[in-house]
Scaffold this motif. Sequence first.
Motif, PDB file in Angstrom:
ATOM      1  N   TRP A  20      -6.924   3.514  -8.664  1.00 28.08           N
ATOM      2  CA  TRP A  20      -6.582   4.938  -9.037  1.00 28.08           C
ATOM      3  C   TRP A  20      -7.740   5.636  -8.260  1.00 28.08           C
ATOM      4  O   TRP A  20      -7.454   6.821  -7.922  1.00 28.08           O
ATOM      5  CB  TRP A  20      -6.549   5.001 -10.530  1.00 28.08           C
ATOM      6  CG  TRP A  20      -5.551   4.605 -11.091  1.00 28.08           C
ATOM      7  CD1 TRP A  20      -4.442   3.908 -10.763  1.00 28.08           C
ATOM      8  CD2 TRP A  20      -5.251   4.419 -12.657  1.00 28.08           C
ATOM      9  NE1 TRP A  20      -3.460   3.501 -11.392  1.00 28.08           N
ATOM     10  CE2 TRP A  20      -3.953   3.782 -12.565  1.00 28.08           C
ATOM     11  CE3 TRP A  20      -5.913   4.688 -13.969  1.00 28.08           C
ATOM     12  CZ2 TRP A  20      -3.299   3.620 -14.155  1.00 28.08           C
ATOM     13  CZ3 TRP A  20      -5.326   4.520 -14.973  1.00 28.08           C
ATOM     14  CH2 TRP A  20      -4.238   4.329 -15.089  1.00 28.08           C
ATOM     15  N   ILE A  21      -8.912   5.164  -8.405  1.00 30.59           N
ATOM     16  CA  ILE A  21     -10.255   5.820  -7.597  1.00 30.59           C
ATOM     17  C   ILE A  21     -10.042   5.968  -6.353  1.00 30.59           C
ATOM     18  O   ILE A  21     -10.092   7.115  -5.768  1.00 30.59           O
ATOM     19  CB  ILE A  21     -11.328   5.138  -8.080  1.00 30.59           C
ATOM     20  CG1 ILE A  21     -11.860   5.172  -9.629  1.00 30.59           C
ATOM     21  CG2 ILE A  21     -12.746   5.804  -7.097  1.00 30.59           C
ATOM     22  CD1 ILE A  21     -12.795   4.452  -9.859  1.00 30.59           C
ATOM     23  N   LEU A  47      -2.167   9.302 -19.254  1.00 25.55           N
ATOM     24  CA  LEU A  47      -1.082  10.242 -18.712  1.00 25.55           C
ATOM     25  C   LEU A  47      -0.678   9.238 -17.407  1.00 25.55           C
ATOM     26  O   LEU A  47       0.759   8.958 -17.444  1.00 25.55           O
ATOM     27  CB  LEU A  47      -1.635  11.521 -18.236  1.00 25.55           C
ATOM     28  CG  LEU A  47      -0.429  12.176 -17.211  1.00 25.55           C
ATOM     29  CD1 LEU A  47       0.612  12.512 -18.072  1.00 25.55           C
ATOM     30  CD2 LEU A  47      -1.209  13.621 -16.661  1.00 25.55           C
ATOM     31  N   ILE A  48      -1.567   8.736 -16.732  1.00 28.65           N
ATOM     32  CA  ILE A  48      -1.099   7.971 -15.624  1.00 28.65           C
ATOM     33  C   ILE A  48      -0.046   6.632 -16.098  1.00 28.65           C
ATOM     34  O   ILE A  48       0.893   6.465 -15.456  1.00 28.65           O
ATOM     35  CB  ILE A  48      -2.145   7.391 -14.736  1.00 28.65           C
ATOM     36  CG1 ILE A  48      -2.737   8.875 -13.978  1.00 28.65           C
ATOM     37  CG2 ILE A  48      -1.553   6.578 -13.660  1.00 28.65           C
ATOM     38  CD1 ILE A  48      -3.949   8.517 -13.288  1.00 28.65           C
ATOM     39  N   ASN A  58       6.930   6.770  -9.455  1.00 33.23           N
ATOM     40  CA  ASN A  58       6.098   5.956  -8.329  1.00 33.23           C
ATOM     41  C   ASN A  58       4.848   6.535  -7.885  1.00 33.23           C
ATOM     42  O   ASN A  58       4.474   7.528  -8.451  1.00 33.23           O
ATOM     43  CB  ASN A  58       7.008   5.468  -7.375  1.00 33.23           C
ATOM     44  CG  ASN A  58       7.486   6.873  -6.458  1.00 33.23           C
ATOM     45  OD1 ASN A  58       6.853   8.000  -6.804  1.00 33.23           O
ATOM     46  ND2 ASN A  58       8.456   6.859  -5.838  1.00 33.23           N
ATOM     47  N   ASP A  59       4.230   5.850  -6.972  1.00 35.68           N
ATOM     48  CA  ASP A  59       2.965   6.557  -6.655  1.00 35.68           C
ATOM     49  C   ASP A  59       2.863   7.712  -6.168  1.00 35.68           C
ATOM     50  O   ASP A  59       1.932   8.572  -6.281  1.00 35.68           O
ATOM     51  CB  ASP A  59       2.070   5.484  -5.618  1.00 35.68           C
ATOM     52  CG  ASP A  59       1.614   4.032  -6.375  1.00 35.68           C
ATOM     53  OD1 ASP A  59       1.763   3.828  -7.790  1.00 35.68           O
ATOM     54  OD2 ASP A  59       1.278   3.200  -5.670  1.00 35.68           O
ATOM     55  N   VAL A  64       1.955  13.870  -6.900  1.00 37.17           N
ATOM     56  CA  VAL A  64       2.474  15.225  -6.869  1.00 37.17           C
ATOM     57  C   VAL A  64       2.201  15.803  -8.710  1.00 37.17           C
ATOM     58  O   VAL A  64       1.578  16.780  -8.661  1.00 37.17           O
ATOM     59  CB  VAL A  64       4.292  15.078  -6.716  1.00 37.17           C
ATOM     60  CG1 VAL A  64       4.619  16.482  -7.209  1.00 37.17           C
ATOM     61  CG2 VAL A  64       4.224  15.046  -5.168  1.00 37.17           C
ATOM     62  N   ILE A  65       2.540  14.896  -9.455  1.00 40.09           N
ATOM     63  CA  ILE A  65       2.344  15.331 -10.826  1.00 40.09           C
ATOM     64  C   ILE A  65       0.881  15.632 -11.157  1.00 40.09           C
ATOM     65  O   ILE A  65       0.528  16.602 -11.578  1.00 40.09           O
ATOM     66  CB  ILE A  65       2.777  14.166 -11.825  1.00 40.09           C
ATOM     67  CG1 ILE A  65       4.420  14.412 -11.698  1.00 40.09           C
ATOM     68  CG2 ILE A  65       2.663  14.586 -13.361  1.00 40.09           C
ATOM     69  CD1 ILE A  65       5.176  12.878 -12.587  1.00 40.09           C
ATOM     70  N   LEU A  66       0.004  14.851 -10.748  1.00 42.10           N
ATOM     71  CA  LEU A  66      -1.375  14.872 -10.865  1.00 42.10           C
ATOM     72  C   LEU A  66      -1.952  16.411 -10.147  1.00 42.10           C
ATOM     73  O   LEU A  66      -2.946  16.903 -10.649  1.00 42.10           O
ATOM     74  CB  LEU A  66      -2.344  13.725 -10.431  1.00 42.10           C
ATOM     75  CG  LEU A  66      -1.954  12.477 -11.573  1.00 42.10           C
ATOM     76  CD1 LEU A  66      -2.726  11.493 -10.863  1.00 42.10           C
ATOM     77  CD2 LEU A  66      -2.406  13.045 -12.914  1.00 42.10           C
TER      78      LEU A  66
END
Length: 91
Positions: A20-21, A47-48, A58-59, A64-66
């Motif tokens: 994630w980082i 949230l993730i 998916n990734d 996009v969402i973040l």
Amino acid sequence: MNKQQFLTSAGVQVQTLEFWIEQQWLIPDQTSADMAFSDKDVARAHLIRELKGDFGVNDEGIDVILHLVDQLHGLRRAFEQLHKEIETPSR
């Protein structure tokens, strides 16, 4: 909070956090000794996890969402600032 506290609070494994980082989904503050995480980071991690686990995003979708969530928060801050400026009488 430190890395270990974050992992416990967020309910994620070290490898997941590192990914994630790397993806810049989380950007912790850097201290001289370690990474520092906030409650906002924990909320973002939840949230993730929900997006991936409950909704099967998916990734690429997470990216996009973040990005959209970040834009929304930025607009909210801008509107709050504008509201303060409008309420403050000019001298």
